[in-house]
Design a protein around this motif. Structure first.
Motif, short mmCIF file in Angstrom:
data_model
loop_
_atom_site.label_atom_id
_atom_site.label_comp_id
_atom_site.label_asym_id
_atom_site.label_seq_id
_atom_site.Cartn_x
_atom_site.Cartn_y
_atom_site.Cartn_z
N SER A 1 1.50 4.92 -2.61
CA SER A 1 1.01 6.15 -1.97
C SER A 1 1.84 7.36 -2.40
O SER A 1 2.77 7.26 -3.19
N ASP A 2 1.49 8.50 -1.81
CA ASP A 2 2.23 9.74 -2.07
C ASP A 2 3.38 9.93 -1.09
O ASP A 2 4.07 10.96 -1.15
N ASN A 3 3.59 8.97 -0.20
CA ASN A 3 4.63 9.11 0.83
C ASN A 3 6.01 8.76 0.28
O ASN A 3 6.70 7.87 0.78
N VAL B 1 0.85 -1.20 0.00
CA VAL B 1 0.00 0.00 0.00
C VAL B 1 0.88 1.25 0.00
O VAL B 1 0.62 2.23 -0.72
N LEU B 2 1.95 1.22 0.79
CA LEU B 2 2.87 2.36 0.85
C LEU B 2 3.49 2.63 -0.52
O LEU B 2 3.62 3.79 -0.94
#
Length: 333
Positions: free
Chosen positions: A104-106, A100-101
């Protein structure tokens, strides 16, 4: 009857086995990553889901791949599309959370700080040395850089706003330069719109030049507007600015750390002991405070100032007062 019992038993066994299999699958998805410290993992541009999962397994970050591949097949909506970039995987994170990470935008970011008062040459050196920044300008001249940014007729000095900029791997130095250029344009326009009336500055670019002189003369918040007042009054009276930072800028690589009498007599476009008015371009990158001071100078009568050696300046109204201050703070020291 016996057959029915057998069918019921088999159905129960299958249900138990299915439930156990489902629980085992979920346990694998929630299994913590095999890392003891944070790991920066990069998703290559164009990499597929299976490629990334396989790579994570090869590196020993995840124990197996089948649970994630099955999740992708039966519940693709629970996993966002992967994004290219660097991501920080942390101990205790599950395999599912890791995937999921990675969508993401992270994204891992880096920072680059351009201090107020730096020159464009210093900014370029900092860009060239920046971690993980794609360097596309190292072999370019200043003129080529400006042409690449879309401003081929502009001199670069002073046109980039000094600040801290954040970026991630894959961003180019041209992108940061474009951000800094637009930031300076917006700031200059905002400040110019609130300028005092009657200034001897006719254009925003002249205000930028003035602000660069102020920035190089002092970093003290309480003095910028005072120095702006001195420069403004000298321009209004037709006096030469006689500001050493401009002379130093004009000397370029010939400056050896000290200004000599010969330096003050050298004819350059930036020798404000010889030229009338402002130098032709900014000499550094001014911050917002210097820009605001340039267009909102402090009132007063001072026409001179000299550094006291403690970061502040002595302001004088007459030449006699100024010469006395020079003897006290410069010659005696």
């Amino acid at each position: 009857m016996r057959l029915l019992k057998i069918i019921l038993v088999l159905a129960v066994l299958l249900a138990v086995a299915g439930f156990a299999g489902f629980r085992y699958w979920q346990a694998q998805l929630d299994r913590a990553l095999s890392i003891d410290a944070p790991v920066v993992y990069e998703v290559p541009r164009g990499a597929s889901f299976n490629q990334v999962v396989g790579d994570l397994a090869e590196r020993g970050i995840i124990a197996e791949t089948w649970s994630l591949r099955l999740l992708k097949r039966v519940d693709a909506q629970s996993l966002p599309a992967l994004r290219a970039g660097e991501f920080r995987l942390k101990p205790g994170m599950s395999a599912r959370e890791a995937l999921v990470l990675l969508g993401s935008d992270n994204i891992v970011s880096y920072s680059l700080t351009i201090p107020e008062g730096w020159t464009f040459a210093q900014m370029r050196a900092e860009l060239n040395a920046a971690t993980k920044l794609e360097n596309r300008t190292a072999a370019m001249s200043d003129a080529e850089v400006m042409a690449e940014l879309g401003y081929p007729d502009q001199y670069p000095e002073g046109r980039f706003f000094p600040d801290t900029y954040r970026y991630h791997k894959g961003v180019s130095d041209l992108e940061l330069l474009a951000q800094a250029y637009q930031r300076m344009q917006r700031t200059l326009e905002s400040v110019w719109a609130k300028r005092d009336e009657g200034l001897p500055l006719k254009t925003p670019y002249q205000a930028l030049i003035m602000a660069s002189l102020i920035e190089r003369e002092t970093g003290a918040d309480g003095e910028r507007r005072k120095i702006a007042g001195v420069f403004t009054r000298r321009l209004t009276k037709g006096m030469r600015l006689q500001t050493d930072p401009a002379v130093i800028y004009g000397l370029g690589d010939d400056y050896n750390g000290d200004i000599s009498k010969a330096d003050l007599r050298r004819e350059t476009p930036y020798n404000t002991y010889l030229i009338e008015g402002l130098p032709p371009t900014p000499i550094a990158m001014p911050g917002r405070a210097a820009l605001e001071a340039a267009v909102n100078p402090a009132e007063g009568k001072a026409l001179y100032f000299v550094a006291k050696g403690d970061g502040s300046h002595k302001f004088s109204e007459t030449l006699d007062e100024h010469n006395a201050a020079v003897r006290r703070y410069i010659l005696n020291r």
